[in-house]
Design a protein around this motif. Structure first.
Motif, mmCIF file in Angstrom:
data_model
loop_
_atom_site.group_PDB
_atom_site.id
_atom_site.type_symbol
_atom_site.label_atom_id
_atom_site.label_comp_id
_atom_site.label_asym_id
_atom_site.label_seq_id
_atom_site.Cartn_x
_atom_site.Cartn_y
_atom_site.Cartn_z
ATOM 1 N N ARG A 117 0.825 -1.209 0.000
ATOM 2 C CA ARG A 117 0.000 0.000 0.000
ATOM 3 C C ARG A 117 0.862 1.264 0.000
ATOM 4 O O ARG A 117 0.470 2.299 -0.525
ATOM 5 N N ASP A 118 2.035 1.170 0.634
ATOM 6 C CA ASP A 118 3.032 2.238 0.571
ATOM 7 C C ASP A 118 4.117 1.744 -0.378
ATOM 8 O O ASP A 118 4.938 0.894 -0.013
ATOM 9 N N PRO A 119 4.135 2.198 -1.627
ATOM 10 C CA PRO A 119 5.021 1.614 -2.638
ATOM 11 C C PRO A 119 6.500 1.755 -2.324
ATOM 12 O O PRO A 119 7.321 1.025 -2.901
ATOM 13 N N MET A 120 6.872 2.670 -1.414
ATOM 14 C CA MET A 120 8.287 2.836 -1.094
ATOM 15 C C MET A 120 8.782 1.803 -0.093
ATOM 16 O O MET A 120 9.979 1.565 0.012
ATOM 17 N N VAL A 121 7.880 1.190 0.666
ATOM 18 C CA VAL A 121 8.295 0.265 1.730
ATOM 19 C C VAL A 121 9.127 -0.895 1.196
ATOM 20 O O VAL A 121 10.203 -1.197 1.745
ATOM 21 N N PRO A 122 8.710 -1.607 0.135
ATOM 22 C CA PRO A 122 9.537 -2.724 -0.353
ATOM 23 C C PRO A 122 10.937 -2.290 -0.778
ATOM 24 O O PRO A 122 11.918 -3.000 -0.505
ATOM 25 N N LEU A 123 11.048 -1.144 -1.434
ATOM 26 C CA LEU A 123 12.357 -0.686 -1.877
ATOM 27 C C LEU A 123 13.245 -0.333 -0.678
ATOM 28 O O LEU A 123 14.422 -0.700 -0.640
ATOM 29 N N LEU A 124 12.695 0.363 0.312
ATOM 30 C CA LEU A 124 13.483 0.715 1.489
ATOM 31 C C LEU A 124 13.921 -0.541 2.242
ATOM 32 O O LEU A 124 15.064 -0.633 2.698
ATOM 33 N N ALA A 125 13.007 -1.503 2.373
ATOM 34 C CA ALA A 125 13.353 -2.757 3.034
ATOM 35 C C ALA A 125 14.479 -3.467 2.288
ATOM 36 O O ALA A 125 15.379 -4.064 2.902
ATOM 37 N N ASN A 126 14.449 -3.392 0.968
ATOM 38 C CA ASN A 126 15.475 -4.051 0.181
ATOM 39 C C ASN A 126 16.832 -3.369 0.315
ATOM 40 O O ASN A 126 17.877 -4.035 0.245
ATOM 41 N N ILE A 127 16.829 -2.054 0.538
ATOM 42 C CA ILE A 127 18.094 -1.355 0.802
ATOM 43 C C ILE A 127 18.711 -1.879 2.094
ATOM 44 O O ILE A 127 19.914 -2.126 2.174
ATOM 45 N N VAL A 128 17.875 -2.054 3.128
ATOM 46 C CA VAL A 128 18.375 -2.631 4.380
ATOM 47 C C VAL A 128 18.944 -4.022 4.118
ATOM 48 O O VAL A 128 20.024 -4.375 4.613
#
Length: 412
Positions: A117-128
């Motif tokens: 629902r928040d499209p940035m969450v998967p990308l930020l998680a993947n950076i971690v």
């Protein structure tokens, strides 16, 4: 209460995790620094960068509450259990709602990340995820892997495990020695270089107690036998503080100290916390060390100075026979003395691995004897015993609720 900065408190929690295993010493801070650098190079703004840093500092928190072996932080190992556990812990505090989502996904390969629902969450998680793997590879075994090989490993997994744009940003940054030097720099240097808006986010005072309960759950949820202790001490100490006439604000500060008082037990192996028989002298020395660790951890958080003393001095005794510093009555504040009485009362009346909780008659005798010999503040012990039924009911009710939360957490 003094203002407490969210970053300082989360950094304190992250630093506490270092005591669980030498394998992870500095790991979470290094991942935080690297993730912020990669996110910044990708053009992420303040909110995303803040969540990246906080998620990185806390990304393995579920492994500590589940007491998983951290020596197995392996590139190919499945870590979904501790990611889910970390998510459930962090979701308990509204400030960390989005951070919890990043932690939940931080070991999910890029190709398997769901629409969100928040499209940035998967990308930020993947950076971690990416920077976590970089740091593990960079500190794996007695000899570090060549950094160029690390870069090639990350490049080879672009599109499958890691987001291509995150890989590109990492490769651009890591071509310079400055990136690796910054990840290895002491935290004080890193803290000074963090953008002011990111570093100055203050926890509202009305949420500080709730945040400290989150800390206590990290400690207590490691073992069924510690699952209720912090909450029992917190309610006992706050009630006793009220009976002494301490102000409402100081009662809240006592509750805060009690929620944090056993954070040093992260340095104690669960096998000792759960041991059903008497500890050996060496084992007891290991357990005693938790008070010193508590002092060290909490004094790293600006604004918690008095609370750090109250929390870390809960095993001090008014006759000077306690630990970690052997302080006597004239060196102990009222808050520290309240904590000492509350901790003893809770410990002797709750069930332990090696015994059932004492009866009212037994616990009354122990407390009176400790007051008579000067181990505990006699006036505070008298005050508690004069209100014994109320204190026992408060402790029992809050610990029953805490046990139910623990069992629900472990069953999920």
């Amino acid at each position: 209460m003094k203002d407490i900065h969210l970053l300082d408190l989360i950094n304190g929690a992250s630093g506490a995790l270092d005591y669980v295993s030498s394998t992870v010493t500095g790991h979470h801070r290094r991942v935080g620094v690297g993730a912020v650098a990669v996110g910044g190079a990708m053009g992420h703004g303040l909110r995303d960068t803040t969540d990246l840093l906080n998620a990185s500092l806390l990304h393995d928190i579920g492994a500590f509450s589940l007491d998983l072996r951290l020596d197995g932080l392996d590139f190919d190992t499945d870590h979904t259990d501790h990611a889910r556990a970390g998510y459930r812990l962090l979701k308990l505090h509204p400030i960390l709602d989005r951070v919890a989502e990043l932690v939940l996904l931080h070991h999910t390969p890029w190709r398997r990340l769901p629409a969100y629902r928040d499209p940035m969450v998967p990308l930020l998680a993947n950076i971690v995820n990416l920077v976590d793997r970089v740091d593990v590879l960079n500190h794996k075994g007695p000899r570090r892997i060549d950094r160029q090989r690390i870069r090639e490993t990350i490049r080879a997994n672009a599109g499958a495990i890691f987001a291509p744009e995150a890989v590109t940003a990492f490769l651009d940054l890591s071509a310079s020695a400055a990136f690796w030097d910054r990840m290895s720099a002491p935290w004080d240097h890193v803290r000074e270089g963090i953008d002011t808006p990111l570093a100055d986010d203050v926890i509202p005072h009305d949420q500080l107690i709730q945040f400290s309960r989150f800390f206590s759950l990290i400690i207590d949820f490691r073992s069924r036998h510690t699952a209720t202790h912090s909450q029992g001490v917190a309610e006992t100490a706050a009630t006793l503080a009220r009976l002494t006439g301490m102000t409402g604000q100081d009662q809240e500060r006592i509750r805060l100290a009690a929620n944090l008082h056993d954070i040093g037990k992260l340095a104690v192996p669960v096998v000792l916390l759960d041991k059903p028989s008497t500890l050996t002298p060496d084992e007891f020395a290991t357990v005693r060390h938790h008070a010193s660790v508590c002092e060290t951890i909490l004094h790293t958080v600006p604004g918690l100075e008095d609370i750090a003393d109250w929390a870390s001095q809960h095993h001090e005794r008014t006759d000077g026979s306690g630990y970690p510093r052997g302080l006597s009555r004239d060196q102990l504040s009222l808050g520290s003395r309240v904590m000492g009485v509350a901790d003893v009362f809770t410990a002797i009346t709750e069930d332990r691995p090696y015994r059932q909780g004492m009866t009212p008659a037994q616990s009354t005798a122990v407390l009176r004897d400790m007051a008579r010999t000067g181990s505990l503040d006699a006036d505070l012990v008298t005050l508690l015993l004069d209100n014994f039924k109320t204190m026992a009911e408060v402790r029992h009710a809050v610990q029953e609720a805490a046990l139910a939360r623990f069992e629900q957490f472990r069953a999920a």
